[in-house]
Design a protein around this motif. Structure first.
Motif, PDB file in Angstrom:
ATOM      1  N   PHE B  57      77.410  74.051 -25.347  1.00  0.00           N
ATOM      2  CA  PHE B  57      76.257  73.612 -24.553  1.00  0.00           C
ATOM      3  C   PHE B  57      76.479  72.202 -24.007  1.00  0.00           C
ATOM      4  O   PHE B  57      76.124  71.892 -22.873  1.00  0.00           O
ATOM      5  N   SER B  58      77.088  71.343 -24.826  1.00  0.00           N
ATOM      6  CA  SER B  58      77.229  69.946 -24.414  1.00  0.00           C
ATOM      7  C   SER B  58      78.069  69.815 -23.150  1.00  0.00           C
ATOM      8  O   SER B  58      77.834  68.924 -22.342  1.00  0.00           O
ATOM      9  N   TYR B  60      79.054  72.648 -20.798  1.00  0.00           N
ATOM     10  CA  TYR B  60      78.575  73.467 -19.684  1.00  0.00           C
ATOM     11  C   TYR B  60      77.107  73.184 -19.363  1.00  0.00           C
ATOM     12  O   TYR B  60      76.684  73.295 -18.211  1.00  0.00           O
ATOM     13  N   GLY B  61      76.343  72.812 -20.399  1.00  0.00           N
ATOM     14  CA  GLY B  61      74.925  72.530 -20.180  1.00  0.00           C
ATOM     15  C   GLY B  61      74.721  71.374 -19.221  1.00  0.00           C
ATOM     16  O   GLY B  61      73.828  71.406 -18.370  1.00  0.00           O
ATOM     17  N   ALA B  64      75.355  72.521 -15.749  1.00  0.00           N
ATOM     18  CA  ALA B  64      74.220  73.344 -15.331  1.00  0.00           C
ATOM     19  C   ALA B  64      73.023  72.455 -14.986  1.00  0.00           C
ATOM     20  O   ALA B  64      72.295  72.732 -14.027  1.00  0.00           O
ATOM     21  N   LEU B  65      72.854  71.379 -15.749  1.00  0.00           N
ATOM     22  CA  LEU B  65      71.751  70.449 -15.480  1.00  0.00           C
ATOM     23  C   LEU B  65      71.907  69.837 -14.089  1.00  0.00           C
ATOM     24  O   LEU B  65      70.946  69.759 -13.317  1.00  0.00           O
ATOM     25  N   SER B 175      77.065  66.843 -28.770  1.00  0.00           N
ATOM     26  CA  SER B 175      75.872  67.637 -28.450  1.00  0.00           C
ATOM     27  C   SER B 175      74.629  66.751 -28.447  1.00  0.00           C
ATOM     28  O   SER B 175      73.692  66.993 -27.676  1.00  0.00           O
ATOM     29  N   PHE B 182      69.567  65.519 -21.420  1.00  0.00           N
ATOM     30  CA  PHE B 182      68.547  66.512 -21.057  1.00  0.00           C
ATOM     31  C   PHE B 182      67.149  65.941 -21.266  1.00  0.00           C
ATOM     32  O   PHE B 182      66.260  66.118 -20.430  1.00  0.00           O
ATOM     33  N   PRO B 260      78.547  77.394 -15.865  1.00  0.00           N
ATOM     34  CA  PRO B 260      77.476  76.446 -15.561  1.00  0.00           C
ATOM     35  C   PRO B 260      76.644  76.871 -14.371  1.00  0.00           C
ATOM     36  O   PRO B 260      75.436  76.626 -14.343  1.00  0.00           O
ATOM     37  N   ALA B 263      74.271  79.419 -15.624  1.00  0.00           N
ATOM     38  CA  ALA B 263      73.254  78.800 -16.472  1.00  0.00           C
ATOM     39  C   ALA B 263      72.192  78.122 -15.623  1.00  0.00           C
ATOM     40  O   ALA B 263      71.006  78.232 -15.885  1.00  0.00           O
TER      41      ALA B 263
END
Lengths: 332, 264
Positions: B57-58, B60-61, B64-65, B175, B182, B260, B263
């Motif tokens: 998540f760290s 690709y998130g 995506a953000l 993370s 986020f 991403p 997501a």
């Protein structure tokens, strides 16, 4: 994702003066860019040893063929106002793998099956875009991911043709050029004729130019969008068959950079990303420009990275300059 | 007539509710799957599974953000994929001599890329997709050229191990960094005027301009933030686990690079 701002822009100052100055800037910039690019290609042609040789010109056409076939098909998607597909490379790999896997059923049946598969995969995506108005980028990204996962389950490794399969003709050279080049030029010609001289082509242009107007005029928007995607899928299937015949050993890596190379060819050709303006012929020119520049950089010893970097810069500059010029021409 | 209007309004309301709740429902399904699926194989989900999911998540998130923010303003940023590949390369190459020099240069480069993309989109009104696609291809080329078509490794294993060390069983510093970013974006979007302006620009750009929103600045700013988030995600990826200490010399549009975008 709309990305369209109808608010008028333009330079400060008096509207008339500003517009005239801006018109000169935008148009001159386009001409200057085309002139510089042409001069570079002509200069490079004479300055680069081996560039003007028959074998090198044949190599340029050969390298254009695979990307070119995908690009001319995808031009219909862009002209219809559905932007572009992000799963072009993936479906090319999928159809190549399918072709190899089904070869034991006979070459002709396998070619037909592969082309139908490519057409169907894209037609489904086109139907989603046309029927429910789904965003084409999101749909094609998702479709690509699903295809990769499925093919990863079914065929994790390399696939080679079964013993005795007669597919050498797919990589055969005719009058000094590979079979794929003739397929590329033939498909481009047919699609160009369809777009220029058939009702379907004209309706596709109208759909890309103004979708609400196309709906109001009673055009079958969903059917047209599905057909545009299906034709693109057919072309991707053709490339899959040719790639399989050429490589003799296929896997998911076959996807390579086909997706963005094909989109780059359409954009460099000057077709409007929002649809309604452009042509298949322009895409052929765009594909040839990219192949020529790449070939020239290769001959002068530029690295792969440098070739891709230059390709990206050309795409960006062409998109910006053509947009400025087109916007000015539309202004009263 | 009024009945049909009422039915239409109800449908819109339901559709909006479904759309709003979709990410939460998906998250709940994925969370349940994370704990239930291992049981079919006769295993138990552990804290490590959550830790591992958060590690992915760290990286690709954050991309995506970035893409998500550009989508909120009605644009799309393919350039994030190029930044995601190139900036870690810069960070590793320069970070060998000075970690902060590498990080600073990589993030500054990302900001510059975002600024250029945003300025072209905002000032010249060019469609963001072809522009950012051109940037993506160019950045991919630069990545391959700088990396000489090879993967590069970061020799400072201590930094990677420190970022990877488990905190509170399921977190790691990387993370935690991603979650903080986020949280920061959430606060800005929810509680500040800038957040409202970003949503307004995405909702109706012309109206936003009319009521005095600095649309161009908002657009450029969003592209800068998008690129910096992606760069940070890319930087956090290779410095994570030693077995993933390699930065890809090339970054094709494969499933990995689509994650991403999906997501977002």
């Amino acid at each position: 994702v709309t990305g369209v701002d109808s608010t008028t822009g333009g330079p400060a100052g008096s509207p008339a003066t500003g517009r005239i100055a801006y018109f000169h800037f935008a148009t001159l910039a386009v001409y200057a860019f085309v002139a510089v690019l042409a001069a570079l290609i002509v200069f490079g042609a004479f300055a680069t040893p081996g560039f003007l040789s028959i074998s090198n010109l044949s190599a340029i056409l050969t390298s254009t063929a695979f990307v070119g076939i995908i690009a001319v098909g995808s031009t219909l998607i862009m002209l219809s106002g559905s932007l572009f597909s992000i799963s072009l490379g993936t479906t090319t790999a999928i159809t190549a793998i399918l072709f190899m896997a089904l070869l034991h059923h006979g070459v002709v049946a396998t070619i037909v099956g592969t082309l139908l598969a490519g057409t169907a995969i894209f037609a489904v995506q086109g139907a989603l875009v046309g029927l429910i108005g789904a965003n084409p980028i999101i749909v094609t990204i998702g479709a690509g991911a699903i295809q990769e996962v499925i093919i990863g389950w079914l065929s994790p490794g390399d696939i080679t043709p079964p013993p005795g399969a007669n597919i050498e003709f797919l990589a055969r050279t005719i009058f000094g050029l590979p079979f794929s080049v003739y397929v590329f030029l033939g498909l481009a010609l047919v699609l160009d004729l369809i777009m220029r001289h058939t009702r379907f082509g004209l309706e596709l242009y109208l759909l890309g130019e103004d979708q609400p107007a196309a709906r109001a005029a009673g055009l079958p928007v969903a059917l047209l969008t599905t057909a545009a995607f299906a034709i693109a899928g057919f072309c991707v299937g053709v490339t899959g068959v040719l790639v399989a015949g050429f490589a003799q050993n296929v896997n998911l890596q076959v996807a390579g950079t086909y997706t963005f190379d094909a989109i780059a060819a359409i954009l460099v050709g000057g077709s409007a990303v929002t649809g309604g303006w452009g042509s298949v012929g322009r895409t052929v020119i765009g594909a040839l420009i990219i192949a020529t520049v790449t070939d020239m950089l290769l001959l002068v010893g530029a690295s792969t990275g440098m070739q891709i970097l230059v390709k990206g810069l050309i795409v960006t500059m062409v998109v910006v300059l053509l947009h400025l010029s087109r916007r000015e021409r539309r202004s009263p | 007539m009024s009945l049909s209007r009422e039915t239409s309004a109800r449908k819109t309301s339901v559709s909006r509710r479904v759309r709003t709740s979709m990410p939460y429902v998906l998250l709940a399904i994925m969370g349940a799957a994370l704990f239930m699926l291992p049981q079919f194989a006769g295993r138990q989900a552990s804290a490590f599974n959550v830790y591992d999911a958060l590690q992915l998540f760290s990286a690709y998130g954050l991309v995506a953000l970035g893409v998500g923010l550009t989508m909120i303003v009605g644009e799309f940023d393919f350039g994030v994929l190029g930044v995601f590949a190139l900036c870690p390369m810069i960070a590793v190459k320069l970070g060998e001599t000075n970690l902060f020099l590498g990080l600073g240069t990589a993030l500054a480069l990302a900001a510059l890329v975002g600024f250029l993309e945003g300025a072209i989109v905002a000032k010249l009104r060019v469609h963001s997709m072809p522009v950012t696609l051109g940037f993506y291809i160019a950045l991919l080329g630069a990545n391959i050229a700088i990396g000489n078509s090879q993967s590069v490794s970061f020799s400072n294993l201590d930094a990677g191990s420190a970022l990877d060390a488990a905190q509170f069983y399921v977190f790691s510093w990387r993370s935690i960094i991603a979650l903080l970013v986020f949280a920061l974006v959430f606060v800005v979007m929810r509680f500040t005027r800038l957040g409202r302006e970003i949503r307004a620009v995405g909702g109706d750009r012309r109206a936003s301009r009319m009521v005095g929103v600095e649309v161009d600045r908002v657009l450029i700013g969003v592209f800068v933030v998008s690129a910096m988030c992606s760069a940070l995600g890319g930087i956090l990826l290779p410095t994570a686990s030693p077995q993933r200490f390699r930065i890809p010399g090339s970054f094709r549009c494969s499933l990995r690079s689509r994650r991403p975008l999906l997501a977002a």
